[in-house]
Scaffold this active site. Sequence first.
Site, PDB file in Angstrom:
ATOM      1  N   SER A   8       0.830  -1.308   0.177  1.00  0.00           N
ATOM      2  CA  SER A   8      -0.134   0.211   0.170  1.00  0.00           C
ATOM      3  C   SER A   8       0.971   1.276  -0.029  1.00  0.00           C
ATOM      4  O   SER A   8       0.317   2.245  -0.435  1.00  0.00           O
ATOM      5  CB  SER A   8      -1.014  -0.137   1.232  1.00  0.00           C
ATOM      6  OG  SER A   8      -0.080  -0.132   2.311  1.00  0.00           O
TER       7      SER A   8
ATOM      8  N   LYS B  54       5.010 -11.028   3.831  1.00  0.00           N
ATOM      9  CA  LYS B  54       3.547 -11.500   3.776  1.00  0.00           C
ATOM     10  C   LYS B  54       3.545 -11.444   2.468  1.00  0.00           C
ATOM     11  O   LYS B  54       3.942 -10.960   1.297  1.00  0.00           O
ATOM     12  CB  LYS B  54       2.809 -10.238   4.322  1.00  0.00           C
ATOM     13  CG  LYS B  54       1.365 -10.173   3.920  1.00  0.00           C
ATOM     14  CD  LYS B  54       0.450  -9.512   4.591  1.00  0.00           C
ATOM     15  CE  LYS B  54       0.472  -7.800   3.836  1.00  0.00           C
ATOM     16  NZ  LYS B  54      -0.346  -8.179   2.617  1.00  0.00           N
TER      17      LYS B  54
ATOM     18  N   GLU C  76      -8.823 -10.022   5.102  1.00  0.00           N
ATOM     19  CA  GLU C  76      -8.984  -8.620   4.665  1.00  0.00           C
ATOM     20  C   GLU C  76     -10.498  -8.413   4.188  1.00  0.00           C
ATOM     21  O   GLU C  76     -10.868  -9.336   3.425  1.00  0.00           O
ATOM     22  CB  GLU C  76      -7.971  -8.090   3.599  1.00  0.00           C
ATOM     23  CG  GLU C  76      -8.342  -6.638   3.285  1.00  0.00           C
ATOM     24  CD  GLU C  76      -7.358  -5.865   2.432  1.00  0.00           C
ATOM     25  OE1 GLU C  76      -6.326  -6.675   2.017  1.00  0.00           O
ATOM     26  OE2 GLU C  76      -7.622  -4.838   1.800  1.00  0.00           O
TER      27      GLU C  76
HETATM   28  O1  KIV Z   1      -0.190  -3.353   1.671  1.00  0.00           O
HETATM   29  C1  KIV Z   1      -0.763  -3.368   2.560  1.00  0.00           C
HETATM   30  O2  KIV Z   1      -0.976  -2.371   3.282  1.00  0.00           O
HETATM   31  C2  KIV Z   1      -1.851  -4.430   2.735  1.00  0.00           C
HETATM   32  C3  KIV Z   1      -2.910  -4.114   3.640  1.00  0.00           C
HETATM   33  C4  KIV Z   1      -3.940  -3.539   2.781  1.00  0.00           C
HETATM   34  C5  KIV Z   1      -3.763  -5.419   4.029  1.00  0.00           C
HETATM   35  O3  KIV Z   1      -1.342  -5.437   2.291  1.00  0.00           O
END
Ligand code: KIV
Length: 310
Positions: free
Chosen positions: A45, A113, A182
């Site tokens: 993000s 992640k 999410e």
């Molecule tokens: O990139 C991010 O901040 C995320 C969230 C939207 C879960 O993956």
Amino acid sequence: MKKSVLAFRQMKKKKEPITWITAYSYPMSKAAEAAGIDMILVGDSGGMVELGYQTTNPVTMDEMIQLAKAARKGAPNTFIVGDMPQGSYEVSDEEAVKNAMRFIKEAGCDAIKLEGAKRMLNRIKAISQSGIIVVAHLGLTPQSTSSFGGYRVQGKTLDSFEETVCDSKDVENAGASLLLLEAMPAESAEQVSKQLSIPVLGIGTGEKVGGQLIIMHDLLGFYPDFRPWFAKCFIPQVIHAYQEEIASRTDIKKYGIETRADGLNLIVTLAIQEYVKEVKLGKFPNVDYNYPIKEEELSQLKKSKFWYNG
Ligand code: KIV
């Protein structure tokens, strides 16, 4: 002291909510650590809120490493997760491990992640077997919004609920140490959380999971283009405390030079502290920030063989 996956598992057992926030820069992660956050996500993000892309898709591995390095410098004692950008893990297990390792070695992250289940199970296995902690991400997965037909709530229909429960068990079995869900109704997310032994955190999934993630720029009201339904800006709640603190200082110039606690640093820290407090007390998220589910939809889910009544 920096928390570990073991500590997060114990928090799950004790039902203590885990607090998680995104940060992509030195001052923001420093404020998050000072506010007592449990985990930081250097999310892709950051490609939108910091680099100005319209979606998360264009952000590159090199850009993510820069953001993660900066975040690590600001929060040396916080568990930091680096988010694998689109294109960095799809091609092969080897490439996925290589890029995951960059987050650990170059940026000093504690975990990575990645989004997806089925086609990603081998990647999760390969990365976790290389000794890197993996956080899986299911529900709405922004990197694949075009296959979902846009940003859509998940786990609401019977098919989507059952798929999410099965995928969650699969990612846990493949070696994920934590799971992020999410954009799902709270009732569906709670089911996943109850049926897994790893901690399940949520963003837009209600209060019945093991912890919460929030995007820093949503918490601060600092992203001008968009805010999801489930995100809360905490600035209105702390602005008064900020004003009182400033008003109590007789020589504000001297105070600012000595402490740097006269401007954004203070207000950002207060806002994150408020988020941490509300999550720990179970006050955030409340129904105002949850995806609603109709009684008839919920009763369908309750008939599923994957609905756990314990
Ligand atoms: O990139 C991010 O901040 C995320 C969230 C939207 C879960 O993956």
